[in-house]
Design a protein around this motif. Sequence first.
Motif, PDB file in Angstrom:
ATOM      1  N   GLN A  42       0.881  -1.175   0.000  1.00  0.00           N
ATOM      2  CA  GLN A  42       0.000   0.000   0.000  1.00  0.00           C
ATOM      3  C   GLN A  42       0.911   1.215   0.000  1.00  0.00           C
ATOM      4  O   GLN A  42       1.691   1.404   0.933  1.00  0.00           O
ATOM      5  N   GLY A  43       0.851   1.999  -1.044  1.00  0.00           N
ATOM      6  CA  GLY A  43       1.783   3.108  -1.206  1.00  0.00           C
ATOM      7  C   GLY A  43       1.389   4.357  -0.453  1.00  0.00           C
ATOM      8  O   GLY A  43       0.507   4.347   0.399  1.00  0.00           O
ATOM      9  N   GLU A  44       2.038   5.426  -0.799  1.00  0.00           N
ATOM     10  CA  GLU A  44       1.869   6.689  -0.088  1.00  0.00           C
ATOM     11  C   GLU A  44       0.951   7.668  -0.821  1.00  0.00           C
ATOM     12  O   GLU A  44       0.912   8.842  -0.481  1.00  0.00           O
ATOM     13  N   ASP A  48      -4.552   9.112   4.068  1.00  0.00           N
ATOM     14  CA  ASP A  48      -5.410   8.472   5.074  1.00  0.00           C
ATOM     15  C   ASP A  48      -4.967   7.043   5.367  1.00  0.00           C
ATOM     16  O   ASP A  48      -5.391   6.456   6.361  1.00  0.00           O
ATOM     17  N   PHE A  49      -4.158   6.467   4.491  1.00  0.00           N
ATOM     18  CA  PHE A  49      -3.693   5.099   4.657  1.00  0.00           C
ATOM     19  C   PHE A  49      -2.169   5.088   4.650  1.00  0.00           C
ATOM     20  O   PHE A  49      -1.555   5.369   3.628  1.00  0.00           O
ATOM     21  N   PRO A  50      -1.548   4.764   5.777  1.00  0.00           N
ATOM     22  CA  PRO A  50      -0.084   4.784   5.839  1.00  0.00           C
ATOM     23  C   PRO A  50       0.521   3.690   4.975  1.00  0.00           C
ATOM     24  O   PRO A  50      -0.127   2.677   4.697  1.00  0.00           O
ATOM     25  N   PRO A  51       1.774   3.872   4.549  1.00  0.00           N
ATOM     26  CA  PRO A  51       2.446   2.835   3.762  1.00  0.00           C
ATOM     27  C   PRO A  51       2.478   1.517   4.546  1.00  0.00           C
ATOM     28  O   PRO A  51       2.760   1.504   5.746  1.00  0.00           O
ATOM     29  N   ALA A  52       2.169   0.428   3.848  1.00  0.00           N
ATOM     30  CA  ALA A  52       2.119  -0.878   4.516  1.00  0.00           C
ATOM     31  C   ALA A  52       2.401  -1.991   3.518  1.00  0.00           C
ATOM     32  O   ALA A  52       2.148  -1.843   2.326  1.00  0.00           O
ATOM     33  N   LEU A  71       4.484   0.342   7.950  1.00  0.00           N
ATOM     34  CA  LEU A  71       5.911   0.631   7.887  1.00  0.00           C
ATOM     35  C   LEU A  71       6.331   1.833   8.727  1.00  0.00           C
ATOM     36  O   LEU A  71       7.411   1.836   9.301  1.00  0.00           O
ATOM     37  N   ASN A  72       5.487   2.865   8.811  1.00  0.00           N
ATOM     38  CA  ASN A  72       5.875   4.072   9.547  1.00  0.00           C
ATOM     39  C   ASN A  72       6.096   3.815  11.027  1.00  0.00           C
ATOM     40  O   ASN A  72       6.971   4.417  11.641  1.00  0.00           O
ATOM     41  N   ASN A  73       5.280   2.928  11.617  1.00  0.00           N
ATOM     42  CA  ASN A  73       5.419   2.674  13.050  1.00  0.00           C
ATOM     43  C   ASN A  73       5.845   1.240  13.358  1.00  0.00           C
ATOM     44  O   ASN A  73       5.832   0.831  14.517  1.00  0.00           O
ATOM     45  N   ASP A  74       6.206   0.473  12.339  1.00  0.00           N
ATOM     46  CA  ASP A  74       6.687  -0.900  12.489  1.00  0.00           C
ATOM     47  C   ASP A  74       5.729  -1.745  13.332  1.00  0.00           C
ATOM     48  O   ASP A  74       6.139  -2.429  14.262  1.00  0.00           O
ATOM     49  N   THR A  75       4.447  -1.682  12.996  1.00  0.00           N
ATOM     50  CA  THR A  75       3.421  -2.423  13.724  1.00  0.00           C
ATOM     51  C   THR A  75       2.792  -3.459  12.805  1.00  0.00           C
ATOM     52  O   THR A  75       2.489  -3.170  11.647  1.00  0.00           O
TER      53      THR A  75
END
Length: 87
Positions: A42-44, A48-52, A71-75
């Motif tokens: 999932q791109g940038e 509303d939807f963080p990269p994943a 990816l932004n919060n490594d969750t």
Amino acid sequence: MKDLFPVQVECHSGYRADEYPKVFYWDTIRFEIAEILDRWHQGEQNPDFPPADYFKVRIKDMKTFILKHELNNDTWYLWVKGERLDI
């Protein structure tokens, strides 16, 4: 999103960290991943939807699940359709 539940994930780290999941834990239950069936990113483009990264995985007893790695919060999250996990 109510269908996403935080999970702990052990990953293979090759040319980059957290390259792909090998094991995930739902509560205290350990699930070894036998095969990665599909993966997508999932791109940038939409803020509303963080990269994943997403992984459709099969565990050893042939059940399939979708794991999401923000990816932004490594969750990591386990996607569960509906409100119960059929394990």
